[in-house]
Design a protein around this motif. Structure first.
Motif, short mmCIF file in Angstrom:
data_model
loop_
_atom_site.label_atom_id
_atom_site.label_comp_id
_atom_site.label_asym_id
_atom_site.label_seq_id
_atom_site.Cartn_x
_atom_site.Cartn_y
_atom_site.Cartn_z
N LEU A 224 0.83 -1.20 0.00
CA LEU A 224 0.00 0.00 0.00
C LEU A 224 0.87 1.26 0.00
O LEU A 224 0.67 2.17 -0.81
CB LEU A 224 -0.91 -0.02 1.23
CG LEU A 224 -1.95 1.08 1.39
CD1 LEU A 224 -2.98 1.01 0.29
CD2 LEU A 224 -2.62 0.99 2.75
N LEU A 225 1.86 1.30 0.89
CA LEU A 225 2.69 2.49 1.05
C LEU A 225 3.76 2.61 -0.04
O LEU A 225 4.16 3.72 -0.40
CB LEU A 225 3.37 2.48 2.42
CG LEU A 225 2.44 2.50 3.63
CD1 LEU A 225 3.25 2.51 4.92
CD2 LEU A 225 1.54 3.71 3.59
N TRP A 295 -11.68 -0.21 -0.39
CA TRP A 295 -10.34 -0.81 -0.48
C TRP A 295 -10.28 -1.91 -1.54
O TRP A 295 -9.23 -2.11 -2.15
CB TRP A 295 -9.92 -1.35 0.87
CG TRP A 295 -9.58 -0.28 1.88
CD1 TRP A 295 -9.87 1.06 1.80
CD2 TRP A 295 -8.89 -0.46 3.12
NE1 TRP A 295 -9.41 1.72 2.91
CE2 TRP A 295 -8.81 0.82 3.75
CE3 TRP A 295 -8.35 -1.55 3.77
CZ2 TRP A 295 -8.20 1.01 4.99
CZ3 TRP A 295 -7.74 -1.38 5.00
CH2 TRP A 295 -7.66 -0.10 5.60
N ASP A 296 -11.37 -2.63 -1.75
CA ASP A 296 -11.41 -3.62 -2.83
C ASP A 296 -10.94 -2.99 -4.13
O ASP A 296 -10.10 -3.54 -4.85
CB ASP A 296 -12.83 -4.17 -3.03
CG ASP A 296 -13.27 -5.14 -1.94
OD1 ASP A 296 -12.41 -5.62 -1.18
OD2 ASP A 296 -14.48 -5.42 -1.87
N GLY A 302 -5.90 1.46 -7.87
CA GLY A 302 -4.92 2.44 -7.45
C GLY A 302 -5.49 3.65 -6.73
O GLY A 302 -6.70 3.74 -6.47
N ALA A 303 -4.61 4.62 -6.44
CA ALA A 303 -4.94 5.76 -5.57
C ALA A 303 -5.99 6.69 -6.15
O ALA A 303 -6.58 7.49 -5.41
CB ALA A 303 -3.68 6.54 -5.25
N LYS A 304 -6.25 6.62 -7.46
CA LYS A 304 -7.28 7.48 -8.04
C LYS A 304 -8.64 7.24 -7.39
O LYS A 304 -9.50 8.12 -7.36
CB LYS A 304 -7.39 7.26 -9.54
CG LYS A 304 -7.97 5.91 -9.95
CD LYS A 304 -8.20 5.82 -11.45
CE LYS A 304 -8.93 4.51 -11.81
NZ LYS A 304 -9.22 4.44 -13.26
N THR A 360 -5.27 7.93 -14.14
CA THR A 360 -4.06 8.02 -13.34
C THR A 360 -3.08 9.03 -13.94
O THR A 360 -2.41 9.77 -13.21
CB THR A 360 -3.38 6.63 -13.24
OG1 THR A 360 -4.31 5.71 -12.64
CG2 THR A 360 -2.12 6.69 -12.41
N THR A 361 -3.04 9.08 -15.27
CA THR A 361 -2.15 10.03 -15.95
C THR A 361 -2.55 11.46 -15.64
O THR A 361 -1.70 12.32 -15.35
CB THR A 361 -2.20 9.79 -17.48
OG1 THR A 361 -1.81 8.45 -17.75
CG2 THR A 361 -1.27 10.76 -18.20
N THR A 362 -3.85 11.74 -15.68
CA THR A 362 -4.35 13.09 -15.38
C THR A 362 -4.01 13.49 -13.95
O THR A 362 -3.56 14.62 -13.69
CB THR A 362 -5.87 13.16 -15.59
OG1 THR A 362 -6.17 12.81 -16.93
CG2 THR A 362 -6.40 14.55 -15.29
#
Length: 390
Positions: A224-225, A295-296, A302-304, A360-362
């Motif tokens: 995660l980190l 969280w699933d 990812g973080a988005k 994710t790119t944005t």
């Protein structure tokens, strides 16, 4: 994982059956607040409408479980690992892999069955791969090596242990505290740049309740980190978290312009609520069963996902927020909303269908845009502190 092996087995059996919650006749008639325990042992307060929502959600989870079991029966136990399509294959294509990837994304957004969650998370997040790169005894050796060592991180961890989900039937016990401490202290030595940051205690605690073993929870925290979230989110100056907050404000203005304008008029800083959301990954704000549905998707996409969910919470209460007149009103609306968000399907539908696309790119471009301002601000703050200490 909480408790002994036998208690863990009981917990999994409880998850599999997911009993219908039935408030008393008196409570139904009076529409009083009722207390009940969720699948992960947390005491939840809500009204009868909340209980009904939870029952509907659990029925959907049962149905979703049948879909996963059918896929396992037809495609094999680890079918979800056959989802990667390399660029060299796309022309001639392995359609089965592409179909699996599309199916998996949809299924994960609808929720991973609680019994399957530990192994699916461990595989898809990259935790299993990360663990495979070190000796089998890595975690055990690490915990032995750091036992008894005292650092600023270990002192803060010891301070935070009793404040981590107080009242939980396993986490708030000597055994629960000791287990959580080993995970947090172990990671603080694995990555000295992060060490320990308040907020990680809630994240690690929830991972312990989901994963089958303490060691698996440690590797989930590591992936995660180190892989899922943005760099520097949990370092000493929280620079990554400050960047995320600025990016979130930009997206709020773009995706929810009426709300952003109104909050600007009220001089409300969204980081007042969103900082905790991002640092604790909603584990302190949303009911646990809803958090784990978030969280699933987080571990797969990812973080988005954090931006999607945070924006969705504002979007769901748009009209009510526009009627607010004070900063306190805004905080109360958002806190009440998150604490009673028992329907993860409603939240995730808004997050992905009504908020619109955020690649994710944005998000990465927005981060790079905000980084210089954040670093300049932190540098100025540090200089000011140093001048005061001279």
């Amino acid at each position: 994982m909480y408790g002994t092996q036998s208690r863990r087995d009981l917990a999994l059996e409880f998850q599999a059956h997911m009993p219908i919650l039935r408030p008393s006749i008196h409570a139904r008639r009076a529409n009083l607040t009722v207390k009940f325990q969720d699948l992960y042992g947390f005491t939840v307060e809500g009204n009868v409408d909340d209980v009904n929502v939870l029952n509907e959600v659990r029925e959907k989870v049962r149905q979703q479980g049948r879909v996963w079991w059918t896929l396992e029966a037809n495609k094999g136990a680890n079918w979800y690992l056959q989802t990667i399509v390399s660029s060299t294959l796309k022309s001639s294509l392995k359609f089965s892999a592409l179909a699996n990837a599309i199916t998996l994304k949809r299924l994960i957004r609808k929720g991973i069955p609680p019994v399957l969650r530990p192994k699916v998370w461990f595989s898809l997040s990259g935790a299993a791969k990360k663990k495979s790169t070190v000796p089998e005894s890595y975690y055990n050796d690490l915990t032995i090596a750091v036992e008894g060592r005292v650092t600023p991180a270990t002192r803060q961890i010891d301070h935070d242990l009793p404040r981590t989900f107080p009242g939980h039937p396993w986490l708030d016990t000597p055994e629960g505290h000791a287990t959580l401490r080993r995970v947090l202290v172990g990671y603080s030595f694995r990555d000295s740049d992060v060490g320990y940051c308040q907020g990680l205690n809630y994240v690690a605690a929830l991972l312990l309740l989901v994963m089958k073993t303490e060691e698996d929870a440690f590797w989930m925290l590591a992936v995660l980190l180190e892989n899922v979230l943005v760099n520097d989110c949990y370092t000493t100056n929280l620079s990554g978290c400050h960047v995320e907050q600025r990016v979130f404000k930009d997206f709020l203005l773009k995706k929810c312009p009426r709300i952003a304008a109104h909050l600007e008029d009220l001089e409300f800083d969204v980081s007042l609520v969103a900082t905790e959301w991002f640092l604790c990954l909603f584990s302190k704000s949303l009911p646990s069963e809803t958090t784990l549905r978030v969280w699933d998707v987080l571990f797969y996409e990812g973080a988005k996902v954090l931006f999607h969910v945070a924006l969705a919470i504002f979007k769901m209460k748009e009209e009510e927020l526009l009627m607010s007149h004070q900063v306190g009103d805004v905080i109360n609306i958002l806190q009440k909303t998150t604490h009673h968000l028992f329907d993860p399907d409603e939240l995730l539908t808004v997050a992905f269908d009504k908020i619109g696309s955020m690649t994710t790119t944005t998000i990465s471009k927005q981060r790079k845009k905000q980084e210089p301002a954040v670093m300049a601000e932190l540098d100025q703050r540090l200089r000011r502190l140093n001048s005061l200490n001279e």
